[in-house]
Write an enzyme that holds these catalytic residues in place. Structure first.
Site, PDB file in Angstrom:
ATOM      1  N   LEU A  16      49.758 -37.711 -54.220  1.00 11.74           N
ATOM      2  CA  LEU A  16      49.090 -37.616 -53.042  1.00 11.74           C
ATOM      3  C   LEU A  16      49.762 -38.560 -51.916  1.00 11.74           C
ATOM      4  CD1 LEU A  16      45.480 -38.055 -54.906  1.00 11.74           C
ATOM      5  CD2 LEU A  16      46.391 -35.976 -53.229  1.00 11.74           C
ATOM      6  N   VAL A  19      53.036 -35.292 -48.346  1.00 12.74           N
ATOM      7  CA  VAL A  19      53.013 -33.685 -48.534  1.00 12.74           C
ATOM      8  C   VAL A  19      51.648 -33.548 -49.355  1.00 12.74           C
ATOM      9  CG1 VAL A  19      53.980 -31.854 -49.962  1.00 12.74           C
ATOM     10  CG2 VAL A  19      55.429 -33.631 -48.588  1.00 12.74           C
ATOM     11  N   GLY A  20      51.491 -34.295 -50.447  1.00 16.03           N
ATOM     12  CA  GLY A  20      50.282 -33.979 -51.208  1.00 16.03           C
ATOM     13  C   GLY A  20      48.852 -34.059 -50.399  1.00 16.03           C
ATOM     14  N   LEU A 155      60.215 -23.014 -44.323  1.00 13.40           N
ATOM     15  CA  LEU A 155      61.026 -21.789 -44.055  1.00 13.40           C
ATOM     16  C   LEU A 155      61.149 -20.824 -44.948  1.00 13.40           C
ATOM     17  CD1 LEU A 155      64.001 -23.639 -42.257  1.00 13.40           C
ATOM     18  CD2 LEU A 155      62.091 -22.693 -41.044  1.00 13.40           C
ATOM     19  N   ASP A 224      70.473 -34.742 -51.814  1.00 10.63           N
ATOM     20  CA  ASP A 224      69.224 -34.077 -51.677  1.00 10.63           C
ATOM     21  C   ASP A 224      69.816 -32.706 -51.368  1.00 10.63           C
ATOM     22  OD1 ASP A 224      66.567 -33.461 -50.451  1.00 10.63           O
ATOM     23  OD2 ASP A 224      67.608 -33.102 -48.717  1.00 10.63           O
ATOM     24  N   LYS A 228      69.166 -28.819 -53.068  1.00 11.81           N
ATOM     25  CA  LYS A 228      68.994 -27.446 -52.529  1.00 11.81           C
ATOM     26  C   LYS A 228      69.922 -26.420 -53.061  1.00 11.81           C
ATOM     27  CE  LYS A 228      66.201 -29.945 -49.053  1.00 11.81           C
ATOM     28  NZ  LYS A 228      66.444 -30.698 -47.581  1.00 11.81           N
TER      29      LYS A 228
END
Lengths: 379, 379
Positions: A16, A19-20, A155, A224, A228
């Site tokens: 939470l 984003v949560g 996206l 990061d 991806k």
């Protein structure tokens, strides 16, 4: 053929943070609130079963209510709630940043619980974990796992790559600026019209504006971006196997040689100007060639290389002209999209758009588990 | 939880022009050939049931075989083949350019046959036809209808717009260059660095290179762009109702005033230079303001306007700098994607990418009708 309202799909949300919370907000609002039944929320410590006897949960009251009524989090009982729900086909949203829950994905999927996650750790981890996840999801099993927002947030990057591959196109090269933080830093530090701002100053502004992780080295390490790229390359037939996931991707670190021995975050931030000469030289070299510097991820099927690195791009290249702010830009060169690539561009980070990637995944699960049966054939 | 190979989905393909042939090629090749069972192909005159007793159909032999063994096309018997197929859930691909088949969509869907089409006529026609189609498809019925390639061919335009809307984002403006032909013409005729080529010469090169319809006025009328805008706007909550579909969209024609009285295509092409002054003035006016000219479609939710028109754009705007060749570019400004829009760019026309839009729609239907049932719950 009369319309029958499909049952809402049971959902549990773990994690939470920013984003949560945005996922919670989207789930509790129309047009999603009729399609999903939020049966449990949890942070890293406490979980709370829903609905509440005392009334409605909303994005403003969930935190105090969780703290007051929550029970210690036990992931196996969360899975059990979803697995035994009378409406079936439950979905777990892993919105944590932890390594622990991704290591449970095979257990979760093996119990028939569907999965949606913005957490990159599972899909960019060891090949063995990835293979287990694949073996337990459609088309190998009925269970579904989606992670659209692990790359480019909201996206449509992964869905587009899947469409290209599954319809028989051949990927030649995927190249892009995959980090909002590094996009911002390089858009400021290396502009087509020239720039003499110091790299350390740009990093400091980015940090103070909240564009970087608390320790900027987490962005500047390139890890990061490597995560991806790993997630993307696993969808490309014939791409190199990455046994250790993101750790198998050659990744250029932007922590300059002079600062590699920094003791901690504070030491690093204080000594950041020591790296300025290194970056000033990089930029000067590119400018001599009429180019700008960008930190990119590349999957090149001709050379068979997957790598994260600094690249120099012509001043009229999309990576130089089209990027502003912290936008991501991803370019797919394929047999069909050639010589001009398919390009997708826009905010690739932020709570609302990352949450959107998750809720659009949820809708895909909803559509697949709640498509009504085919009407009976006429005799 | 053991893997059960799902049954292939029965498919009939009507329309064997450039796009139809490319769909056939994709359907007959891996990775699609195991998922779909092509039970019938047809052009505007003849139809042929498959499989053939004498062996394999392939993209090189289908035309002579159709001519030799085909029977006169009867659309109702095509529907019946799909409706009564033992594997159920058949899909009709309407790859014709006709008005006739779209008028049958309600009949087709009403019989439980799913639909995929690159034909813009149905979704951009009268509101009453559109409403009928909607009432007969998910979530109002089990039947599915997809037309991803009606806008931007294989580019993920409609799916992205649906994701934005269905996850609760608010559309502020959609703006783009939606015609590959008009993209090519304006990229050549109005360049950021300036240009003095004659409009008539650009149109002639575009026609000779096969970039335009046989009668270039079909592109220059703007009707194709109006159809695409209609399809998009019908997915935007609160957008103006377009009772007559594309014909309700204010659309600037690029057939210049001097040529409106041309007798026919030949007369128009011969007299094309008479319009050059009109376009040269337009370009000069834009250049004075440091701008380029582009033919765009715009859905502006602030003004409530949907329109196709010539627009002037700054020389550093994406519509000026990013476009090359016959690329489409579409920009979504939304509550979440603001102030920087979500942008998708790439080839928006061509047989292979248009076919790809259709086969990716087919895969969505496949996934929705062939998702395995949830594993039995453990006791």
């Amino acid at each position: 053929m009369s319309a029958v309202a499909p049952r809402p799909v049971p959902v549990a949300l773990i994690g939470l943070g920013g984003v949560g919370k945005a996922i919670l907000q989207q789930l509790l609002s129309p047009p999603l609130s009729n399609k999903f039944n939020l049966v449990l929320i949890a942070n890293s410590k406490l979980s709370l079963s829903l609905p509440l006897p005392e009334g409605q949960l909303n994005p403003n009251n969930f935190l105090p209510i969780l703290e007051q009524h929550g029970k210690p989090l036990d992931v196996s009982s969360v899975i059990s709630v979803l697995q035994t729900h009378p409406d079936g086909n439950g979905v777990l949203i892993d919105s944590t940043g932890s390594d622990a829950i991704p290591s449970l994905y095979p257990t979760i999927l093996g119990m028939g619980v569907n999965l949606v996650t913005p957490n990159k750790k599972g899909f960019s981890g060891d090949q063995s974990l990835y293979d287990q996840i694949q073996s337990l999801t459609f088309p190998n099993s009925s269970t579904l796992a989606y992670g659209e927002s692990t790359v480019g947030a909201g996206l449509p990057i992964l869905s587009t790559l899947k469409d290209l591959v599954e319809t028989g196109d051949e990927i030649e090269k995927i190249e892009g600026v995959f980090s909002g933080t590094l996009s911002y830093i390089f858009n400021e530090y290396s502009k087509p019209e020239g720039s003499d701002v110091k790299f350390s100053d740009v990093v400091k502004v980015a940090k103070d504006s909240g564009y970087t992780e608390p320790d900027p080295r987490d962005d500047l390490s390139g890890t990061d971006v490597a995560r991806k790229l790993t997630i993307l390359s696993r969808l490309v037939p014939g791409a190199p196997k990455l046994e250790k996931g993101a750790f198998s991707v050659p990744t250029q670190s932007l922590v300059p040689p002079a600062l590699e021995n920094a003791k901690d975050k504070e030491d690093y931030l204080n000594r950041l100007p020591e790296g300025d000469e290194y970056f000033a030289n990089l930029r000067a070299e590119a400018e001599k060639e009429g180019k700008v510097v960008r930190y990119v991820g590349v999957i090149d099927m001709k050379t068979g290389k997957v790598e994260c690195k600094l690249g120099k791009y012509d001043k009229d290249h999309a990576f130089a002209t089209a990027l502003k702010g912290s936008d991501n830009i991803i370019s797919f060169s394929t047999k069909r999209y050639s010589p001009r690539p398919l390009i997708i561009q826009g905010a690739g980070a932020g709570a609302d758009v990352t949450a959107m990637g998750c809720t659009s995944d949820l809708l895909k699960i909803y559509e697949r588990v709640r498509t009504l049966p085919t009407p009976a054939k006429t005799a």
